[in-house]
Motif scaffolding. Sequence first.
Motif, PDB file in Angstrom:
ATOM      1  N   GLU A  50      54.820 -29.018   9.339  1.00 54.47           N
ATOM      2  CA  GLU A  50      53.721 -29.786   9.923  1.00 54.47           C
ATOM      3  C   GLU A  50      54.173 -30.590  11.136  1.00 54.47           C
ATOM      4  O   GLU A  50      53.389 -30.831  12.044  1.00 54.47           O
ATOM      5  N   ALA A  51      55.436 -30.980  11.157  1.00 52.98           N
ATOM      6  CA  ALA A  51      55.976 -31.731  12.298  1.00 52.98           C
ATOM      7  C   ALA A  51      56.444 -30.808  13.426  1.00 52.98           C
ATOM      8  O   ALA A  51      56.838 -31.287  14.484  1.00 52.98           O
ATOM      9  N   GLY A  52      56.396 -29.488  13.196  1.00 51.55           N
ATOM     10  CA  GLY A  52      56.836 -28.541  14.214  1.00 51.55           C
ATOM     11  C   GLY A  52      58.336 -28.458  14.348  1.00 51.55           C
ATOM     12  O   GLY A  52      58.849 -28.048  15.384  1.00 51.55           O
ATOM     13  N   ARG A  53      59.060 -28.834  13.290  1.00 49.98           N
ATOM     14  CA  ARG A  53      60.516 -28.853  13.335  1.00 49.98           C
ATOM     15  C   ARG A  53      61.154 -27.824  12.398  1.00 49.98           C
ATOM     16  O   ARG A  53      62.304 -27.963  12.012  1.00 49.98           O
ATOM     17  N   HIS A  54      60.411 -26.807  12.026  1.00 49.46           N
ATOM     18  CA  HIS A  54      60.941 -25.816  11.090  1.00 49.46           C
ATOM     19  C   HIS A  54      60.480 -24.438  11.534  1.00 49.46           C
ATOM     20  O   HIS A  54      59.374 -24.276  12.048  1.00 49.46           O
ATOM     21  N   ASN A  55      61.316 -23.458  11.323  1.00 52.01           N
ATOM     22  CA  ASN A  55      60.990 -22.079  11.645  1.00 52.01           C
ATOM     23  C   ASN A  55      60.687 -21.355  10.327  1.00 52.01           C
ATOM     24  O   ASN A  55      61.578 -20.772   9.716  1.00 52.01           O
ATOM     25  N   PRO A  56      59.425 -21.412   9.875  1.00 54.91           N
ATOM     26  CA  PRO A  56      59.101 -20.838   8.569  1.00 54.91           C
ATOM     27  C   PRO A  56      59.133 -19.315   8.593  1.00 54.91           C
ATOM     28  O   PRO A  56      58.875 -18.685   9.623  1.00 54.91           O
ATOM     29  N   THR A  57      59.437 -18.747   7.457  1.00 51.53           N
ATOM     30  CA  THR A  57      59.374 -17.291   7.322  1.00 51.53           C
ATOM     31  C   THR A  57      57.909 -16.867   7.234  1.00 51.53           C
ATOM     32  O   THR A  57      57.009 -17.683   6.970  1.00 51.53           O
ATOM     33  N   LEU A  58      57.693 -15.597   7.427  1.00 46.29           N
ATOM     34  CA  LEU A  58      56.346 -15.057   7.272  1.00 46.29           C
ATOM     35  C   LEU A  58      55.848 -15.305   5.852  1.00 46.29           C
ATOM     36  O   LEU A  58      54.689 -15.684   5.652  1.00 46.29           O
ATOM     37  N   TYR A  59      56.708 -15.138   4.861  1.00 46.20           N
ATOM     38  CA  TYR A  59      56.309 -15.368   3.473  1.00 46.20           C
ATOM     39  C   TYR A  59      55.851 -16.811   3.260  1.00 46.20           C
ATOM     40  O   TYR A  59      54.867 -17.058   2.564  1.00 46.20           O
ATOM     41  N   THR A  60      56.551 -17.758   3.857  1.00 42.10           N
ATOM     42  CA  THR A  60      56.170 -19.163   3.716  1.00 42.10           C
ATOM     43  C   THR A  60      54.806 -19.407   4.350  1.00 42.10           C
ATOM     44  O   THR A  60      53.948 -20.073   3.759  1.00 42.10           O
ATOM     45  N   LEU A  61      54.582 -18.868   5.532  1.00 39.31           N
ATOM     46  CA  LEU A  61      53.283 -19.032   6.185  1.00 39.31           C
ATOM     47  C   LEU A  61      52.168 -18.370   5.378  1.00 39.31           C
ATOM     48  O   LEU A  61      51.063 -18.915   5.265  1.00 39.31           O
ATOM     49  N   LEU A  62      52.460 -17.215   4.798  1.00 37.63           N
ATOM     50  CA  LEU A  62      51.453 -16.547   3.959  1.00 37.63           C
ATOM     51  C   LEU A  62      51.148 -17.367   2.709  1.00 37.63           C
ATOM     52  O   LEU A  62      49.987 -17.465   2.292  1.00 37.63           O
ATOM     53  N   ARG A  63      52.157 -17.969   2.119  1.00 32.53           N
ATOM     54  CA  ARG A  63      51.938 -18.823   0.940  1.00 32.53           C
ATOM     55  C   ARG A  63      51.052 -20.020   1.291  1.00 32.53           C
ATOM     56  O   ARG A  63      50.160 -20.392   0.531  1.00 32.53           O
ATOM     57  N   ILE A  64      51.316 -20.618   2.442  1.00 33.21           N
ATOM     58  CA  ILE A  64      50.516 -21.762   2.887  1.00 33.21           C
ATOM     59  C   ILE A  64      49.085 -21.328   3.166  1.00 33.21           C
ATOM     60  O   ILE A  64      48.130 -21.985   2.733  1.00 33.21           O
ATOM     61  N   ALA A  65      48.919 -20.215   3.872  1.00 29.58           N
ATOM     62  CA  ALA A  65      47.576 -19.720   4.176  1.00 29.58           C
ATOM     63  C   ALA A  65      46.800 -19.436   2.892  1.00 29.58           C
ATOM     64  O   ALA A  65      45.615 -19.774   2.781  1.00 29.58           O
ATOM     65  N   ARG A  66      47.468 -18.837   1.927  1.00 34.88           N
ATOM     66  CA  ARG A  66      46.802 -18.545   0.647  1.00 34.88           C
ATOM     67  C   ARG A  66      46.406 -19.833  -0.072  1.00 34.88           C
ATOM     68  O   ARG A  66      45.294 -19.950  -0.593  1.00 34.88           O
ATOM     69  N   ALA A  67      47.301 -20.814  -0.082  1.00 34.68           N
ATOM     70  CA  ALA A  67      46.989 -22.084  -0.740  1.00 34.68           C
ATOM     71  C   ALA A  67      45.837 -22.811  -0.046  1.00 34.68           C
ATOM     72  O   ALA A  67      45.080 -23.534  -0.690  1.00 34.68           O
ATOM     73  N   LEU A  68      45.712 -22.610   1.266  1.00 32.67           N
ATOM     74  CA  LEU A  68      44.616 -23.221   2.026  1.00 32.67           C
ATOM     75  C   LEU A  68      43.359 -22.350   2.018  1.00 32.67           C
ATOM     76  O   LEU A  68      42.336 -22.735   2.574  1.00 32.67           O
TER      77      LEU A  68
END
Length: 77
Positions: A50-68
């Motif tokens: 959220e602070a723009g200080r991390h390079n998330p994996t695609l899996y992490t972004l997909l998990r977040i999108a699913r939770a949202l």
Amino acid sequence: MQQPDDDQWLAERSRVIGDRIREHRDRLHYSQEYLYLAAGISRDVLQRIEAGRHNPTLYTLLRIARALDTPLADLVR
């Protein structure tokens, strides 16, 4: 046309993605705790994304999108 510096461009995109995740979370009235638990990620990782200080994996972004309950494209466009 001159291309922006890659590092600068990547840092800006990371901030935009983090902002969009936070905006979706706030719109749903989800706390950070709810989202990181629902997404199965650590609190630290969510905070850094959220602070723009991390390079998330695609899996992490997909998990977040699913939770949202939102398409990944809405977070990374």
